[in-house]
Motif scaffolding. Structure first.
Motif, mmCIF file in Angstrom:
data_model
loop_
_atom_site.group_PDB
_atom_site.id
_atom_site.type_symbol
_atom_site.label_atom_id
_atom_site.label_comp_id
_atom_site.label_asym_id
_atom_site.label_seq_id
_atom_site.Cartn_x
_atom_site.Cartn_y
_atom_site.Cartn_z
ATOM 1 N N LEU A 1 0.821 -1.205 0.000
ATOM 2 C CA LEU A 1 0.000 0.000 0.000
ATOM 3 C C LEU A 1 0.858 1.260 0.000
ATOM 4 N N TYR A 2 1.980 1.232 0.713
ATOM 5 C CA TYR A 2 2.859 2.403 0.704
ATOM 6 C C TYR A 2 3.674 2.504 -0.577
ATOM 7 N N GLU A 3 3.857 1.403 -1.271
ATOM 8 C CA GLU A 3 4.467 1.494 -2.599
ATOM 9 C C GLU A 3 3.584 2.334 -3.515
ATOM 10 N N LYS A 4 2.266 2.198 -3.323
ATOM 11 C CA LYS A 4 1.330 2.970 -4.133
ATOM 12 C C LYS A 4 1.320 4.434 -3.716
ATOM 13 N N SER A 5 1.213 4.674 -2.414
ATOM 14 C CA SER A 5 0.977 6.042 -1.948
ATOM 15 C C SER A 5 2.251 6.849 -1.757
ATOM 16 N N GLY A 6 3.367 6.164 -1.460
ATOM 17 C CA GLY A 6 4.568 6.894 -1.082
ATOM 18 C C GLY A 6 4.394 7.551 0.281
ATOM 19 N N PHE A 7 5.303 8.453 0.614
ATOM 20 C CA PHE A 7 5.305 9.037 1.955
ATOM 21 C C PHE A 7 5.138 10.555 1.961
ATOM 22 N N GLN A 8 4.856 11.142 0.791
ATOM 23 C CA GLN A 8 4.791 12.600 0.734
ATOM 24 C C GLN A 8 3.675 13.159 1.606
ATOM 25 N N THR A 9 2.458 12.613 1.461
ATOM 26 C CA THR A 9 1.352 13.100 2.280
ATOM 27 C C THR A 9 1.552 12.716 3.744
ATOM 28 N N ALA A 10 2.116 11.543 3.990
ATOM 29 C CA ALA A 10 2.326 11.084 5.368
ATOM 30 C C ALA A 10 3.284 11.987 6.134
ATOM 31 N N LEU A 11 4.272 12.556 5.458
ATOM 32 C CA LEU A 11 5.181 13.483 6.138
ATOM 33 C C LEU A 11 4.485 14.816 6.420
ATOM 34 N N GLN A 12 3.567 15.212 5.549
ATOM 35 C CA GLN A 12 2.815 16.441 5.795
ATOM 36 C C GLN A 12 1.788 16.242 6.907
ATOM 37 N N LEU A 13 1.016 15.153 6.776
ATOM 38 C CA LEU A 13 -0.001 14.808 7.782
ATOM 39 C C LEU A 13 0.415 13.519 8.459
ATOM 40 N N PRO A 14 0.965 13.573 9.647
ATOM 41 C CA PRO A 14 0.776 14.623 10.639
ATOM 42 C C PRO A 14 1.936 15.594 10.840
ATOM 43 N N TYR A 15 3.149 15.236 10.465
ATOM 44 C CA TYR A 15 4.326 15.854 11.079
ATOM 45 C C TYR A 15 4.491 17.334 10.765
ATOM 46 N N ARG A 16 4.258 17.719 9.527
ATOM 47 C CA ARG A 16 4.465 19.132 9.185
ATOM 48 C C ARG A 16 3.217 19.967 9.455
ATOM 49 N N ALA A 17 2.050 19.366 9.259
ATOM 50 C CA ALA A 17 0.809 20.108 9.490
ATOM 51 C C ALA A 17 0.609 20.455 10.966
ATOM 52 N N ILE A 18 1.120 19.616 11.862
ATOM 53 C CA ILE A 18 0.849 19.832 13.289
ATOM 54 C C ILE A 18 1.511 21.105 13.801
ATOM 55 N N LYS A 19 2.520 21.605 13.089
ATOM 56 C CA LYS A 19 3.152 22.860 13.517
ATOM 57 C C LYS A 19 2.159 24.015 13.502
ATOM 58 N N ASP A 20 1.136 23.892 12.661
ATOM 59 C CA ASP A 20 0.103 24.928 12.583
ATOM 60 C C ASP A 20 -1.093 24.621 13.480
ATOM 61 N N GLY A 21 -0.995 23.546 14.256
ATOM 62 C CA GLY A 21 -2.083 23.194 15.155
ATOM 63 C C GLY A 21 -3.163 22.384 14.456
ATOM 64 N N LEU A 22 -4.218 22.078 15.198
ATOM 65 C CA LEU A 22 -5.291 21.232 14.687
ATOM 66 C C LEU A 22 -6.304 22.000 13.850
ATOM 67 N N GLY A 23 -6.233 23.313 13.871
ATOM 68 C CA GLY A 23 -7.159 24.105 13.073
ATOM 69 C C GLY A 23 -8.465 24.406 13.767
ATOM 70 N N ILE A 24 -8.533 24.108 15.061
ATOM 71 C CA ILE A 24 -9.728 24.413 15.847
ATOM 72 C C ILE A 24 -9.295 25.154 17.111
ATOM 73 N N PRO A 25 -10.186 25.979 17.682
ATOM 74 C CA PRO A 25 -9.845 26.631 18.952
ATOM 75 C C PRO A 25 -9.798 25.603 20.081
ATOM 76 N N ASP A 26 -9.140 25.970 21.175
ATOM 77 C CA ASP A 26 -9.157 25.085 22.343
ATOM 78 C C ASP A 26 -10.593 24.837 22.747
ATOM 79 N N SER A 27 -10.996 23.593 22.740
ATOM 80 C CA SER A 27 -12.384 23.233 22.989
ATOM 81 C C SER A 27 -12.454 22.082 23.968
ATOM 82 N N THR A 28 -13.597 21.927 24.577
ATOM 83 C CA THR A 28 -13.846 20.802 25.472
ATOM 84 C C THR A 28 -14.532 19.687 24.690
ATOM 85 N N ILE A 29 -14.058 18.453 24.904
ATOM 86 C CA ILE A 29 -14.701 17.283 24.303
ATOM 87 C C ILE A 29 -15.854 16.882 25.211
#
Length: 313
Positions: A217-245
């Motif tokens: 499956l990773y031969e098909k997809s590669g790792f480009q998106t996987a490096l962005q999500l989660p590792y690089r995207a998390i620097k900008d946070g989850l995209g939601i305000p601090d909220s209570t679950i």
């Protein structure tokens, strides 16, 4: 495994792969981490279907059999939320339980925050809910060779590290690394992939057949998106305000999970601060559990999940 059906749902022009088993009225959606895909939930999906639930596990955009986004470097956690919402609408599913492991916990928390009316409960493993204002700043307290810091670098070091190996070997190395209780940290002139010797055996609960399934499956997809999500995207946070679950929640943590060793993580999980943000929270520690508790101890984890689900149907 033969009973698991596979389908594709088009969301924003992307064909997203979804694994689906069971016909019960109560639906559970599984959200994978890295280096995983839908297959990581094989034990849980079958157990829940046998218990009368419908179990669904998508591959995120850019993972497994799902199409990559047109600009992987711009993918965000809110994209995953929008994808999940569109999948549920396409399948005419009004409410779900969400189960997320590793960074898969984050889209589960985001969905519960933004769509509480469609969320029956949340089960997460390995990564607690961490609003930006109160999360432990562990990266600041770890050296440059910390794997997340390396994989967050936009200059291509991670791509070069992964690129000299085939996909199957990358998955093998990450599974071995993440199964240990030590935090993966490389020396200054060492790459993350070099932390694993080629003679090191796979964890006993992860077979060569499992590795083959991941590798294909990773031969098909590669790792480009996987490096962005989660590792690089998390620097900008989850995209939601601090909220209570507000929905019922279960958090499962292996005491031998390397994430538990992140600076400040033990204190955060064991303090009352976590329950301030997730008031209806039950925490279960598995003494021998590693980062892959759901694959390492499926019967134990399945029992915990089913007990939680049956309590909140």
């Amino acid at each position: 495994m033969d009973q698991i059906q596979h389908k594709y749902i088009t969301v924003q022009g992307l064909k997203l792969h979804v694994a689906d088993i069971g016909t019960g009225p109560n639906v559970v959606v599984f959200l994978h981490g890295f280096p995983e895909i839908w297959y990581t939930w094989r034990h849980q999906m079958i157990a829940l279907a046998n218990a009368g639930f419908r179990a669904i596990a998508p591959d995120y955009r850019g993972y497994g059999l799902s199409d990559p986004p047109p600009q992987p470097e711009k993918a965000t956690f809110l994209d995953l939320d929008n994808d999940l919402l569109a999948i549920l609408d396409a399948l005419a599913i009004p409410k779900v339980f969400l189960i997320g492991k590793d960074f898969g916990a984050w889209p589960a928390y985001i969905f519960a925050c933004l769509h509480p009316e469609r969320t029956l409960g949340v089960v997460t493993m390995g990564v607690p809910y961490m609003p930006k204002s109160s999360s432990p700043q562990f990266i600041k307290h770890l050296p440059e060779g910390f794997y997340i810091s390396r994989w967050q670098e936009p200059g291509g070091r991670a791509e070069a590290d992964f690129g000299r190996l085939d996909a199957k070997t990358v998955i093998r190395n990450v599974y071995i690394l993440f199964s240990r209780s030590e935090i993966p940290i490389a020396a200054e002139n060492q790459e993350i992939m070099d932390l694993v010797d080629s003679s090191t055996p796979l964890p006993p609960w992860f077979t060569e057949e499992d590795l083959e399934a991941y590798g294909k499956l990773y031969e098909k997809s590669g790792f480009q998106t996987a490096l962005q999500l989660p590792y690089r995207a998390i620097k900008d946070g989850l995209g939601i305000p601090d909220s209570t679950i507000e929905v019922p929640a279960l958090f499962i943590m292996g005491k031998k999970d390397y994430v538990y060793e992140f600076p400040g993580m033990k204190d955060y999980i064991n303090s009352e601060k976590l329950k301030e943000f997730v008031p209806d929270l039950e925490i279960v520690f598995l003494p021998e559990g590693t980062h892959f508790v759901h694959e390492q101890s499926p019967e134990q984890v399945n029992e915990l999940i089913l007990t939680f689900l049956q309590k909140h149907i």
